[in-house]
Design a protein around this motif. Structure first.
Motif, PDB file in Angstrom:
ATOM      1  N   CYS A  34     -18.598   5.767  -3.624  1.00 46.33           N
ATOM      2  CA  CYS A  34     -18.146   7.156  -3.745  1.00 46.33           C
ATOM      3  C   CYS A  34     -16.747   7.339  -3.164  1.00 46.33           C
ATOM      4  O   CYS A  34     -15.901   8.022  -3.739  1.00 46.33           O
ATOM      5  CB  CYS A  34     -19.143   8.089  -3.053  1.00 46.33           C
ATOM      6  N   ILE A  35     -16.517   6.688  -2.008  1.00 46.04           N
ATOM      7  CA  ILE A  35     -15.192   6.777  -1.386  1.00 46.04           C
ATOM      8  C   ILE A  35     -14.139   6.139  -2.292  1.00 46.04           C
ATOM      9  O   ILE A  35     -13.037   6.669  -2.487  1.00 46.04           O
ATOM     10  CB  ILE A  35     -15.207   6.112  -0.007  1.00 46.04           C
ATOM     11  N   ARG A  39     -11.037   7.985  -4.001  1.00 42.12           N
ATOM     12  CA  ARG A  39      -9.651   7.566  -3.804  1.00 42.12           C
ATOM     13  C   ARG A  39      -8.949   7.348  -5.148  1.00 42.12           C
ATOM     14  O   ARG A  39      -7.788   7.717  -5.335  1.00 42.12           O
ATOM     15  CB  ARG A  39      -9.607   6.290  -2.974  1.00 42.12           C
TER      16      ARG A  39
END
Length: 213
Positions: A34-35, A39
């Motif tokens: 998810c990160i 990004r």
């Protein structure tokens, strides 16, 4: 009769620990994914915003250049209008029309002008063509009265592909009824677009007895 639990407590606790660890690892992987996606999405959005900002800046530059060009054209228009108004005051513009018509009729291919100045003046001149054996006495001003006073004339600066084109243009222009005299002030070789051409400076005087038809 109660059933006996044959699974050791340590083994059961180990399985529970391993299951919780796997869930924790999966949860961490999901969070990391998810990160990463966030990004990537944020980088894409930032790149798109930067691209839009660059486009807007370019558009602003173009608008500014267009405004500057428009202002320059407006100034040139005002200057031209003032020049035309001044020219129209000279004999109600008929001398200018005669001059332009004479140049148009005498024009030949391979000759172009850089500037043309129309003015009031007096005097007489001679028609002089480049490359002649005696360039000072090719032709005299038309008319029996050598003291004919000319009140309007023009100075022409331009280029010709060669001396032949210039000589032909001068002969044609000198034959025009409105041209009282034509004089070659200066001539010389010039470099233009990797080609050598002939630069010239002509002085013309109009015959005041000729009227606009």
């Amino acid at each position: 009769m109660s059933e006996m639990d044959l699974i050791p407590g340590d083994y059961r606790q180990g399985r529970t620990t391993r299951r919780l660890l796997r869930r924790f690892i999966v949860a961490c992987a999901v969070v990391l994914c998810c990160i990463g996606l966030a990004r990537v999405l944020l980088g894409y959005l930032i790149g798109r915003e930067n691209l839009q900002a660059v486009r807007l800046e370019q558009q602003e530059q173009v608008v500014g250049q267009n405004k500057a060009r428009a202002e320059e054209l407006r100034q040139q228009k005002r200057v031209t209008e003032r020049q035309l108004a001044a020219l129209n005051q000279l004999r109600n513009g008929d001398r200018v029309a005669l001059l332009l018509r004479s140049i148009d009729r005498g024009y030949v291919e391979g000759v172009w002008f850089d500037s043309l100045h129309f003015m009031r003046r007096n005097g007489a001149g001679t028609l002089q063509a480049p490359g002649a054996a005696n360039p000072g006495i090719i032709a005299a001003a038309k008319g029996a009265d050598a003291a004919l006073q000319i009140s309007h004339g023009a100075d022409m600066i331009g280029h010709a592909m060669n001396h032949t084109n210039l000589a032909e243009f001068m002969r044609n222009l000198g034959k025009q009824p409105a041209v009282a005299s034509l004089r070659l002030i200066d001539t010389g070789a010039r470099n233009y677009a990797n080609t050598q051409v002939v630069g010239f400076n002509l002085s013309l005087q109009l015959d005041e007895s000729v009227q606009e038809p």
